[in-house]
Design a protein around this motif. Structure first.
Motif, mmCIF file in Angstrom:
data_model
loop_
_atom_site.group_PDB
_atom_site.id
_atom_site.type_symbol
_atom_site.label_atom_id
_atom_site.label_comp_id
_atom_site.label_asym_id
_atom_site.label_seq_id
_atom_site.Cartn_x
_atom_site.Cartn_y
_atom_site.Cartn_z
ATOM 1 N N LYS A 1 6.781 0.674 0.654
ATOM 2 C CA LYS A 1 7.999 0.915 1.425
ATOM 3 C C LYS A 1 8.406 -0.356 2.145
ATOM 4 O O LYS A 1 7.566 -1.212 2.447
ATOM 5 C CB LYS A 1 7.781 2.044 2.437
ATOM 6 C CG LYS A 1 7.556 3.410 1.795
ATOM 7 C CD LYS A 1 7.405 4.497 2.858
ATOM 8 C CE LYS A 1 7.199 5.867 2.214
ATOM 9 N NZ LYS A 1 7.040 6.936 3.231
ATOM 10 N N ARG B 1 0.827 -1.208 0.000
ATOM 11 C CA ARG B 1 0.000 0.000 0.000
ATOM 12 C C ARG B 1 0.864 1.263 0.000
ATOM 13 O O ARG B 1 0.604 2.209 -0.732
ATOM 14 C CB ARG B 1 -0.931 -0.009 1.214
ATOM 15 C CG ARG B 1 -2.023 -1.080 1.126
ATOM 16 C CD ARG B 1 -2.868 -1.127 2.371
ATOM 17 N NE ARG B 1 -3.928 -2.133 2.264
ATOM 18 C CZ ARG B 1 -4.683 -2.531 3.285
ATOM 19 N NH1 ARG B 1 -4.487 -2.011 4.506
ATOM 20 N NH2 ARG B 1 -5.620 -3.448 3.103
ATOM 21 N N THR B 2 1.895 1.237 0.838
ATOM 22 C CA THR B 2 2.801 2.391 0.883
ATOM 23 C C THR B 2 4.005 2.205 -0.029
ATOM 24 O O THR B 2 4.722 3.162 -0.300
ATOM 25 C CB THR B 2 3.293 2.615 2.318
ATOM 26 O OG1 THR B 2 4.038 1.453 2.749
ATOM 27 C CG2 THR B 2 2.115 2.829 3.268
#
Length: 637
Positions: free
Chosen positions: A461, A458-459
């Motif tokens: 990262k 989602r991010t």
């Protein structure tokens, strides 16, 4: 049938009542009583899938329930579907599908009720035709007979008597029906002929490949025979073998035999075993143990090779070949639903395509990555995202609907080569296995050190790096279990590492191979794990009794690293977990029966080695990618 009877069709409900009567309606109402039991059974299945963690199966089950064709056998809903949607909107295909479904549901009833269903079927189709004529949509009538002409032709008696009583204008409108039915029949014949031609072309290609194999084998046998004759003549030319004319002569033990080895072994030829195969690193083991193990290994490998030679060819329902690449295939993967295929070649190109001609091609795409591709992975929850790992440390996330790269990640400079990628089946995360060196050498031991990184989808990262200890050997393959709580990682030192993903810690591990491990998979029942070593040995390990081998085989004849351009071998399990497909440096790949009575099967031949394999998530369909630049989709009969 009188004109007054024809006028009854002005009301949809009158149509059903006139033709089916109270018996027809009671037939649908009686079926409704069974729905309570069906709903209860559906709820039990749903609870079972949630309890076992079969999320993909649960999603497919819910999706199928959403397309409830019979509308729970509720009379009002079925009538509303027919006379408020299908007929007014001229959805003939959906109407025919519903009528077939109802006829199939009631096919086991008594003869009288079957007759009522047939009358209802014919009457509704007639109503559709009349409605289309009254609405001025003669094109829809022509389209109906064009598609379903052959089917209606079988009911010629019923339709002929009905058309006789129609008004003159209607008869003129229907005058084209026989011609349309004939065209439809001829179209079906042409379609069948095209299918036969395609099948004959496929068999011709098979015979050509087989002929090339036999010619190569014949040439090799002639060369071996000539060499053996020269050796015998040279030996008999002198009574004293040590006395020569200055030419060097090499002698082996009395039990040895002369073998001529081709520099590039052909398909169907057994690989000879040499004493050179004993590695210097094995000097820690006693000499007697090495000799015993080597002898037994050669014996078992010979038997296994003989069995693989005798494997029957897989029976094929259909096979499609994709020729969109211009260099050897490095990876190919089915999507989560199996509708799409992603394939990668060593020139850094990824192609997304479909093998089913009826499936939409809107997602087809070509992606140029600029570096060799080592790993491909689809999002487990949908066919929307594809992850691509390259040898320059890049990880690309491709959105197949938007047809663009939504994120371009980069591993640290210390670990530039992404060897494997795996998405969690439950959480929006994936794990990357990277190595500190680029795998330009065929020696798997020259990949440096390993790094396992967990990424958030989602991010986009990095979340954490899983602990592997100081200077860990490279991890070549990773795999999640069914609920994403466990991660198995296979390393080049022959170790299997098991991680608890909720804690991010290693919980266990054991030595599985004497050589590097190339591929690791969880079994379908989640109680075992499969490992494939670069020496060709395959083990199924018990997860309940650590270290216990449940099943094993040796496909070393197919894993000759000296003849492969890529070091990494692959294996894939079918949906039932009973068939194991393995890559091969031969033209055919073996399909082993796991813990079965039969040995296995062989795939149809490519024209070069098979470098990557995969199974369809639900059907008996498998992928094979080859160094001949082709990818094949094969459906087993």
């Amino acid at each position: 049938m009188s004109r007054e009877y024809f006028l009854h069709f002005s009301s949809p409900l009158n149509c059903v009542v006139q033709l089916s009567g109270s018996k027809g309606l009671s037939l649908l109402v009686s079926a409704q009583g069974k729905m309570e039991n069906m709903l209860y059974a559906e709820e039990l299945v749903r609870e079972f899938l949630v309890f076992r963690g079969f999320t993909n199966t649960l999603q497919a089950f819910v999706k199928e329930l959403g397309t409830d064709t019979g509308k729970g056998f509720q009379v009002d809903k079925i009538l509303d579907l027919i006379f408020s949607i299908y007929v007014p909107k001229f959805q003939a295909e959906s109407l025919f599908e519903l009528l077939r479904f109802l006829k199939q549901c009631f096919s086991s009833l008594e003869t009288q009720l079957n007759s009522i269903i047939s009358d209802l079927d014919v009457s509704i189709i007639r109503y559709y035709i009349i409605h289309a004529i009254q609405a001025g949509r003669k094109d829809k009538v022509i389209e109906l007979f064009d598609i379903h002409g052959s089917e209606l032709l079988q009911k010629d008696q019923e339709w002929a008597s009905w058309f006789v009583c129609r008004p003159l204008s209607f008869s003129l409108a229907m005058s084209r029906i026989p011609a349309l039915m004939k065209i439809s029949s001829e179209r079906n014949v042409v379609s069948c002929l095209k299918g036969d031609i395609k099948q004959l072309n496929f068999k011709l290609a098979q015979l050509q490949v087989l002929l090339e194999e036999k010619e190569t084998q014949l040439h090799q046998l002639r060369s071996n025979s000539l060499l053996a004759t020269e050796v015998i003549v040279g030996t008999n030319s002198s009574s004293n073998p040590l006395a020569g004319s200055g030419e060097a002569t090499v002698f082996g033990p009395a039990s040895s035999h002369v073998v001529c080895v081709s520099s590039s072994p052909q398909a169907g030829e057994r690989e000879p075993k040499h004493s050179d195969d004993i590695r210097p690193d094995d000097t820690q083991v006693s000499t007697s143990k090495i000799s015993s193990h080597s002898s037994q290994s050669e014996k078992n490998t010979g038997n296994e090779a003989q069995r693989e030679e005798e494997f029957p060819e897989v029976r094929v329902d259909f096979q499609e070949t994709f020729l969109g690449h211009t260099s050897p295939i490095s990876r190919c993967r089915f999507s989560a639903t199996g509708d799409n295929v992603a394939s990668a070649s060593v020139d850094g190109t990824v192609r997304i395509w479909t093998y089913d001609s009826s499936a939409p091609v809107s997602r087809n795409a070509t992606i140029y990555c600029g570096a060799e591709i080592m790993s491909l992975e689809w999002d487990c929850k949908s066919d929307r995202l594809l992850l691509i790992g390259t040898t320059d440390g890049g990880i690309k996330a491709w959105n197949v609907d938007a047809k663009r790269v939504v994120c371009d990640l980069s591993c640290t400079e210390a670990f530039p080569s992404v060897l494997d990628l795996k998405c969690s089946p439950v959480e929006p995360i994936f794990v990357s296995a990277a190595a500190s060196r680029w795998p330009g050498s065929r020696d798997i031991g020259e990949l440096g050190y390993a790094s396992l990184t967990v990424w958030n989808m989602r991010t986009w990262k990095a979340m954490t790096v899983l602990p592997l200890g100081e200077d860990p050997p490279p991890v070549t393959s990773v795999c999640f279990n069914h609920n994403g709580k466990l991660l198995a990682a296979a390393a080049t030192d022959g170790m299997i590492h098991m991680f608890d993903m909720s804690a991010g810690l290693q919980i266990t591990g054991w030595p599985a191979h004497d050589s590097a491990i190339s591929s690791v998979l969880f079994g379908s029942d989640e109680t075992s794990i499969f490992t494939l070593g670069i020496d060709g040995k395959i083990f199924e390990w018990s997860l309940q009794n650590q270290g216990e081998v449940l099943w094993s085989t040796d496909c070393g004849r197919f894993c000759n690293l000296q003849s492969l351009s890529h070091y990494k071998q692959e294996m894939a399990l079918d949906a039932d977990g009973r068939k194991l497909l393995v890559t091969s440096n031969s033209l055919r790949a073996p399909i082993y029966q796991v813990r079965g009575h039969a040995y296995g099967m062989r795939t149809l031949p490519h024209s070069a080695s098979i470098t990557t394999v995969d199974w369809h998530p639900t059907s008996p369909i498998f992928l094979t990618g080859s160094a001949d630049h082709s990818v094949r989709v094969t459906s087993m009969a």
